[in-house]
Design an enzyme around this catalytic site. Structure first.
Site, short mmCIF file in Angstrom:
data_model
loop_
_atom_site.label_atom_id
_atom_site.label_comp_id
_atom_site.label_asym_id
_atom_site.label_seq_id
_atom_site.Cartn_x
_atom_site.Cartn_y
_atom_site.Cartn_z
N GLU A 91 0.59 -0.99 -0.03
CA GLU A 91 -0.14 -0.37 -0.04
C GLU A 91 1.03 1.42 0.44
OE1 GLU A 91 -3.60 -1.88 2.62
OE2 GLU A 91 -2.29 -0.71 3.92
N LYS A 129 2.58 4.68 1.27
CA LYS A 129 2.26 5.29 2.14
C LYS A 129 2.17 6.83 2.44
CE LYS A 129 3.22 6.45 6.85
NZ LYS A 129 2.59 7.49 6.87
N ARG A 166 -2.13 9.52 11.10
CA ARG A 166 -2.38 8.23 11.11
C ARG A 166 -3.78 8.86 12.00
NH1 ARG A 166 -0.98 3.24 11.92
NH2 ARG A 166 -2.59 1.58 11.52
N ARG A 193 -3.63 9.02 16.61
CA ARG A 193 -3.02 7.91 16.45
C ARG A 193 -2.36 7.21 18.37
NH1 ARG A 193 3.76 6.13 14.38
NH2 ARG A 193 3.94 5.12 16.56
N GLU A 199 -4.98 7.75 6.55
CA GLU A 199 -4.13 8.60 6.87
C GLU A 199 -4.84 10.09 6.42
OE1 GLU A 199 0.04 9.12 7.56
OE2 GLU A 199 -1.49 7.67 7.66
N PHE A 211 -6.81 2.89 4.81
CA PHE A 211 -6.38 1.56 3.96
C PHE A 211 -7.17 -0.05 5.39
CE2 PHE A 211 -3.23 4.09 6.91
CZ PHE A 211 -3.42 3.12 8.17
N ARG A 255 3.65 -4.09 16.03
CA ARG A 255 3.93 -3.75 14.93
C ARG A 255 4.07 -4.63 13.88
NH1 ARG A 255 6.51 1.28 14.42
NH2 ARG A 255 6.58 2.40 16.36
#
Length: 322
Positions: free
Chosen positions: A29, A31, A36, A50, A78, A117, A194
């Site tokens: 994807e 970025k 965020r 975020r 985003e 996304f 992560r």
């Protein structure tokens, strides 16, 4: 059970190359260079950063869009602002500081957008345990079924490695696409972990070595500048920590600056977004370094630390301009 803020977004860890072709299924994807945001759409709209704070007061047009989406949903996105040549991070930061009437006026002058996304909840169904490929299908159906347009945008996604490599072209970086996020299409959404990979677009640029941290004879990192239109040395970047070899080589050629150096008495922050002052020593600005940087560049400065590569003995500082 419904999701409610704050929800910790799933994160990505940085890598320096695409995974090998045989490493397993992957989707890629774009970025985008923005903030965020988790969007809680429905009767009680909420725009979460975020770190869990409320972005709504600064971006009222996005709260309104979430209120009229037409379905209860939690979307991962985003938050960006478009400029004349692509995404404008400086304009996004400026908008984030506004409130009240000035925020509403900014929403008309420089409207924000959401590049979506992922979908974490849709129409009462929590989708965290669904594989990414199913969440993506649900997200595409949402965009098609609701005929979503600005401020909504669907994040480009591909499973084709060649297309992903094209997205790493610096031309995309100049437009505000700072790299790729690499995901396993079979994976569930794991808040706070992560579990994705992040690969930034890299370019090589030059900078004048204007100061160092640590000792001049054994520098720890470099402060790099470029000359503005009037010939003044302006801070452009700070390097990552130098290797022992690079520190030794530079320590042999750098010289402490005299009182004429323009950075004496200046205060630079220790990092982006912090007011903590950085301790540094000006050096004679007669050496040019080649560095590797990502494409996050705002108001004449690289937002993230750059990596020192080598000295450019073939270049004169007069050639290094903003």
């Amino acid at each position: 059970m419904h999701l409610s803020p704050p929800v910790h977004p799933m994160l990505a860890r940085p890598v320096t190359a695409l995974p090998p072709a045989g490493a397993g299924p992957a989707v890629f994807e774009q970025k985008a260079d923005g903030f965020r945001a988790l969007v809680f759409a429905g009767a009680e709209p909420f725009l979460q950063s975020r770190r869990g704070s409320d972005l709504g007061p600064a971006f009222p047009e996005l709260v309104e869009a979430a209120a009229v989406l037409g379905v209860e949903a939690v979307l991962d996105a985003e938050l960006v602002v478009w400029g004349e040549d692509g995404l404008d991070f400086a304009a996004l930061q400026e908008r984030a500081r506004r409130r009240g009437a000035t925020a509403r006026r900014a929403a008309l002058e420089r409207p924000a957008h959401l590049i979506v996304f992922d979908v974490l909840e849709l129409a009462g169904a929590v989708l965290l345990d669904e594989p990414l490929r199913q969440r993506r299908a649900a997200l595409e159906d949402l965009f098609a079924g609701r005929r979503l347009t600005a401020p909504w945008a669907l994040c480009p996604q591909t499973s084709d490695r060649e297309t992903a490599l094209d997205w790493l072209d610096p031309v995309w970086g100049a437009a505000g696409i700072e790299g790729l996020v690499i995901k396993d299409p079979r994976s569930r959404y794991r808040p706070g972990e992560r579990g994705w990979l992040k690969l930034r677009t890299r370019v090589t640029v030059e900078g004048i070595i204007g100061a160092v941290t640590g000792k001049v004879t054994a520098p720890r990192s470099l402060l790099l500048g470029r000359l503005d239109a009037a010939g003044r040395l302006r801070l452009a970047a700070r390097s990552t920590p130098l290797s022992r070899r690079a520190s030794g080589e530079l320590g042999d050629v750098l010289r402490p600056a005299g009182a004429e150096h323009p950075w004496w008495g200046r205060t630079f922050s220790a990092g982006w977004g912090t007011k903590e002052p950085l301790a540094f020593h000006p050096v004679v600005p007669d050496l040019v370094a080649e560095v590797e940087a990502d494409t996050a560049f705002d108001l004449g400065r690289h937002r993230h630390p750059v990596r020192y590569l080598r000295l450019r003995d073939d270049m004169d500082p007069e050639d290094v301009r903003q």
